[in-house]
Design a protein around this motif. Structure first.
Motif, PDB file in Angstrom:
ATOM      1  N   THR A 132      26.068  49.266  36.521  1.00  0.00           N
ATOM      2  CA  THR A 132      27.026  49.063  37.606  1.00  0.00           C
ATOM      3  C   THR A 132      27.416  47.593  37.716  1.00  0.00           C
ATOM      4  O   THR A 132      28.599  47.262  37.889  1.00  0.00           O
ATOM      5  CB  THR A 132      26.438  49.555  38.946  1.00  0.00           C
ATOM      6  N   LYS A 133      26.442  46.711  37.594  1.00  0.00           N
ATOM      7  CA  LYS A 133      26.723  45.271  37.668  1.00  0.00           C
ATOM      8  C   LYS A 133      27.695  44.851  36.573  1.00  0.00           C
ATOM      9  O   LYS A 133      28.613  44.059  36.808  1.00  0.00           O
ATOM     10  CB  LYS A 133      25.418  44.483  37.551  1.00  0.00           C
ATOM     11  N   GLU A 134      27.506  45.388  35.357  1.00  0.00           N
ATOM     12  CA  GLU A 134      28.423  45.084  34.253  1.00  0.00           C
ATOM     13  C   GLU A 134      29.839  45.559  34.570  1.00  0.00           C
ATOM     14  O   GLU A 134      30.814  44.856  34.330  1.00  0.00           O
ATOM     15  CB  GLU A 134      27.926  45.737  32.956  1.00  0.00           C
ATOM     16  N   LYS A 135      29.961  46.759  35.131  1.00  0.00           N
ATOM     17  CA  LYS A 135      31.279  47.314  35.423  1.00  0.00           C
ATOM     18  C   LYS A 135      31.971  46.548  36.549  1.00  0.00           C
ATOM     19  O   LYS A 135      33.193  46.386  36.538  1.00  0.00           O
ATOM     20  CB  LYS A 135      31.155  48.808  35.742  1.00  0.00           C
ATOM     21  N   LEU A 136      31.197  46.054  37.505  1.00  0.00           N
ATOM     22  CA  LEU A 136      31.777  45.259  38.597  1.00  0.00           C
ATOM     23  C   LEU A 136      32.333  43.925  38.105  1.00  0.00           C
ATOM     24  O   LEU A 136      33.054  43.248  38.833  1.00  0.00           O
ATOM     25  CB  LEU A 136      30.726  45.001  39.686  1.00  0.00           C
ATOM     26  N   GLY A 137      32.021  43.581  36.861  1.00  0.00           N
ATOM     27  CA  GLY A 137      32.476  42.319  36.285  1.00  0.00           C
ATOM     28  C   GLY A 137      33.981  42.212  36.094  1.00  0.00           C
ATOM     29  O   GLY A 137      34.492  41.140  35.769  1.00  0.00           O
ATOM     30  N   ILE A 138      34.721  43.306  36.320  1.00  0.00           N
ATOM     31  CA  ILE A 138      36.191  43.227  36.187  1.00  0.00           C
ATOM     32  C   ILE A 138      36.862  42.718  37.463  1.00  0.00           C
ATOM     33  O   ILE A 138      38.057  42.445  37.456  1.00  0.00           O
ATOM     34  CB  ILE A 138      36.823  44.581  35.788  1.00  0.00           C
ATOM     35  N   ILE A 139      36.108  42.621  38.566  1.00  0.00           N
ATOM     36  CA  ILE A 139      36.717  42.241  39.844  1.00  0.00           C
ATOM     37  C   ILE A 139      37.333  40.845  39.745  1.00  0.00           C
ATOM     38  O   ILE A 139      36.706  39.906  39.271  1.00  0.00           O
ATOM     39  CB  ILE A 139      35.680  42.282  40.983  1.00  0.00           C
ATOM     40  N   LYS A 140      38.552  40.739  40.210  1.00  0.00           N
ATOM     41  CA  LYS A 140      39.261  39.465  40.202  1.00  0.00           C
ATOM     42  C   LYS A 140      39.500  38.972  41.637  1.00  0.00           C
ATOM     43  O   LYS A 140      39.574  39.770  42.571  1.00  0.00           O
ATOM     44  CB  LYS A 140      40.611  39.606  39.490  1.00  0.00           C
ATOM     45  N   LYS A 141      39.656  37.687  41.774  1.00  0.00           N
ATOM     46  CA  LYS A 141      39.901  37.068  43.069  1.00  0.00           C
ATOM     47  C   LYS A 141      41.170  37.662  43.687  1.00  0.00           C
ATOM     48  O   LYS A 141      42.190  37.797  43.015  1.00  0.00           O
ATOM     49  CB  LYS A 141      40.044  35.554  42.890  1.00  0.00           C
ATOM     50  N   LYS A 142      41.089  38.025  44.943  1.00  0.00           N
ATOM     51  CA  LYS A 142      42.206  38.556  45.746  1.00  0.00           C
ATOM     52  C   LYS A 142      42.610  39.984  45.390  1.00  0.00           C
ATOM     53  O   LYS A 142      43.532  40.537  46.003  1.00  0.00           O
ATOM     54  CB  LYS A 142      43.434  37.637  45.678  1.00  0.00           C
ATOM     55  N   SER A 143      41.957  40.618  44.423  1.00  0.00           N
ATOM     56  CA  SER A 143      42.309  42.003  44.110  1.00  0.00           C
ATOM     57  C   SER A 143      41.782  42.935  45.200  1.00  0.00           C
ATOM     58  O   SER A 143      40.824  42.608  45.905  1.00  0.00           O
ATOM     59  CB  SER A 143      41.723  42.421  42.757  1.00  0.00           C
ATOM     60  N   ILE A 144      42.427  44.086  45.337  1.00  0.00           N
ATOM     61  CA  ILE A 144      41.938  45.131  46.241  1.00  0.00           C
ATOM     62  C   ILE A 144      40.909  45.949  45.472  1.00  0.00           C
ATOM     63  O   ILE A 144      41.174  46.394  44.349  1.00  0.00           O
ATOM     64  CB  ILE A 144      43.091  46.030  46.718  1.00  0.00           C
ATOM     65  N   ILE A 145      39.736  46.138  46.050  1.00  0.00           N
ATOM     66  CA  ILE A 145      38.664  46.880  45.393  1.00  0.00           C
ATOM     67  C   ILE A 145      38.616  48.291  45.976  1.00  0.00           C
ATOM     68  O   ILE A 145      38.456  48.467  47.185  1.00  0.00           O
ATOM     69  CB  ILE A 145      37.299  46.199  45.587  1.00  0.00           C
ATOM     70  N   ILE A 146      38.773  49.293  45.111  1.00  0.00           N
ATOM     71  CA  ILE A 146      38.655  50.687  45.539  1.00  0.00           C
ATOM     72  C   ILE A 146      37.465  51.310  44.819  1.00  0.00           C
ATOM     73  O   ILE A 146      37.416  51.340  43.585  1.00  0.00           O
ATOM     74  CB  ILE A 146      39.937  51.485  45.235  1.00  0.00           C
ATOM     75  N   VAL A 147      36.507  51.782  45.599  1.00  0.00           N
ATOM     76  CA  VAL A 147      35.283  52.367  45.045  1.00  0.00           C
ATOM     77  C   VAL A 147      35.324  53.873  45.265  1.00  0.00           C
ATOM     78  O   VAL A 147      35.278  54.353  46.407  1.00  0.00           O
ATOM     79  CB  VAL A 147      34.027  51.759  45.703  1.00  0.00           C
ATOM     80  N   GLY A 148      35.437  54.626  44.169  1.00  0.00           N
ATOM     81  CA  GLY A 148      35.468  56.080  44.247  1.00  0.00           C
ATOM     82  C   GLY A 148      34.119  56.648  44.645  1.00  0.00           C
ATOM     83  O   GLY A 148      33.155  55.912  44.894  1.00  0.00           O
ATOM     84  N   LYS A 149      34.033  57.958  44.691  1.00  0.00           N
ATOM     85  CA  LYS A 149      32.794  58.626  45.108  1.00  0.00           C
ATOM     86  C   LYS A 149      31.649  58.255  44.172  1.00  0.00           C
ATOM     87  O   LYS A 149      31.761  58.387  42.959  1.00  0.00           O
ATOM     88  CB  LYS A 149      32.998  60.140  45.129  1.00  0.00           C
ATOM     89  N   GLN A 150      30.567  57.779  44.740  1.00  0.00           N
ATOM     90  CA  GLN A 150      29.399  57.356  43.970  1.00  0.00           C
ATOM     91  C   GLN A 150      28.147  58.037  44.517  1.00  0.00           C
ATOM     92  O   GLN A 150      28.110  58.477  45.672  1.00  0.00           O
ATOM     93  CB  GLN A 150      29.214  55.828  44.070  1.00  0.00           C
ATOM     94  N   LYS A 151      27.106  58.072  43.711  1.00  0.00           N
ATOM     95  CA  LYS A 151      25.806  58.506  44.214  1.00  0.00           C
ATOM     96  C   LYS A 151      25.350  57.486  45.255  1.00  0.00           C
ATOM     97  O   LYS A 151      25.671  56.296  45.150  1.00  0.00           O
ATOM     98  CB  LYS A 151      24.801  58.594  43.068  1.00  0.00           C
ATOM     99  N   PRO A 152      24.615  57.939  46.291  1.00  0.00           N
ATOM    100  CA  PRO A 152      24.241  57.036  47.392  1.00  0.00           C
ATOM    101  C   PRO A 152      23.598  55.722  46.952  1.00  0.00           C
ATOM    102  O   PRO A 152      23.929  54.658  47.491  1.00  0.00           O
ATOM    103  CB  PRO A 152      23.257  57.878  48.218  1.00  0.00           C
ATOM    104  N   ASN A 153      22.710  55.768  45.951  1.00  0.00           N
ATOM    105  CA  ASN A 153      22.049  54.528  45.502  1.00  0.00           C
ATOM    106  C   ASN A 153      23.025  53.573  44.827  1.00  0.00           C
ATOM    107  O   ASN A 153      22.937  52.354  44.995  1.00  0.00           O
ATOM    108  CB  ASN A 153      20.877  54.841  44.569  1.00  0.00           C
ATOM    109  N   VAL A 154      23.996  54.125  44.086  1.00  0.00           N
ATOM    110  CA  VAL A 154      25.006  53.295  43.423  1.00  0.00           C
ATOM    111  C   VAL A 154      25.954  52.700  44.455  1.00  0.00           C
ATOM    112  O   VAL A 154      26.296  51.511  44.394  1.00  0.00           O
ATOM    113  CB  VAL A 154      25.778  54.108  42.358  1.00  0.00           C
ATOM    114  N   LYS A 155      26.375  53.526  45.421  1.00  0.00           N
ATOM    115  CA  LYS A 155      27.265  53.038  46.476  1.00  0.00           C
ATOM    116  C   LYS A 155      26.618  51.884  47.241  1.00  0.00           C
ATOM    117  O   LYS A 155      27.256  50.854  47.500  1.00  0.00           O
ATOM    118  CB  LYS A 155      27.607  54.179  47.429  1.00  0.00           C
TER     119      LYS A 155
END
Length: 276
Positions: free
Chosen positions: A179-202
């Motif tokens: 998950t940490k690797e995948k979050l690496g695409i986040i850019k400054k000022k972008s809108i972050i949308i997190v789809g349905k995740q397992k509770p521990n991942v969320k």
């Protein structure tokens, strides 16, 4: 696929001894020689996760297309033909243009070591930078932080579809490292949308991004599927109820992917884009 394209793709595969070797150095070097096309892209919606990237991309693309917007799309893998990976200004690339572009990028690469996905991604960015489009909808190939698509410097929206264990030999041996690797695409000022995740991942995602100033939209908090019927579903988006036909792709997960895609569309509307 023609013999000509198949032969060209085999040549590209031979440029690196490994099919996967996560790094941004090789593609960055090639893109510099191509005059940095990745810095000349339209507003970008970047999608990462384990399951549902392709269908989420498809929903967004088709909604935008129905509203007369022009989009580029980059997705992988393909189902039948390699050309499916490249949508250029609302049309799948034709084989001749793809071959010519790959040949040119191969020539510029000059036999330097580079993976198949890195070179084809560079080719995609090269084409995208030359053609008119309102949006680029971009799917990561593997992971996020070191994925070849992550050479872009900015994005409008970052979407995270459900994340689970995948490619552990490259991304980490547990779901939190992945998950940490995948979050690496986040850019400054972008809108972050997190789809349905397992509770521990969320919960992990919430903790990881809570200090970021980005606008954050979570499934289960800001939007969720309120009800599912035989032919339609009810989406609750920020306490607004939207009734929608079920997608043609079957399964509850496809309805949830559609809900995430529509939430991205609603965020575009909030930015001033006119979309029905």
């Amino acid at each position: 696929m023609s013999i000509k394209l198949e032969s060209l793709l085999k040549r590209i595969e031979k440029l690196h001894p490994k099919y996967i070797d996560l790094s941004l150095n090789r593609i960055t070097y090639l893109l510099e020689k191509l005059d940095n096309p990745h810095l000349k892209l339209p507003p970008t919606i970047h999608i990462a996760g384990t399951n549902g990237k392709g269908s989420t991309l498809s929903y967004i693309y088709n909604i935008l297309k129905k509203n007369s917007y022009i989009s580029h799309c980059y997705t992988s893998p393909h189902l039948i033909n390699f050309e499916e990976r490249f949508i250029i200004s609302n049309k799948q690339i034709n084989e001749k243009e793809l071959i010519n572009t790959l040949k040119y990028v191969l020539k510029i690469n000059n036999n330097n070591k580079i993976t198949f996905f890195e070179l084809t991604t560079a080719a995609a960015f090269f084409i995208f930078s030359k053609k008119k489009s309102d949006f680029l909808i971009l799917e990561t190939g593997l992971g996020g932080r070191l994925d070849a698509t992550n050479v872009i410097h900015k994005s409008l929206i970052n979407i995270f579809v459900p994340i689970s264990l995948d490619h552990q030999e490259f991304l980490g041996n547990n779901v939190y490292k992945i998950t940490k690797e995948k979050l690496g695409i986040i850019k400054k000022k972008s809108i972050i949308i997190v789809g349905k995740q397992k509770p521990n991942v969320k919960k992990f995602i919430e903790n990881k991004i809570k200090r970021l100033e980005n606008k954050k939209i979570f499934y289960g908090k800001n939007y969720y599927v309120k009800d599912k019927k035989d032919s339609y579903f009810c989406l609750n988006y920020k306490n607004k109820i939207i009734n929608l036909k079920n997608p043609s792709l079957s399964g509850d997960h496809q309805i949830e992917n559609a809900a995430t895609a529509i939430s991205a569309i609603m965020e575009l509307k909030n930015l001033g884009y006119k979309i029905k």
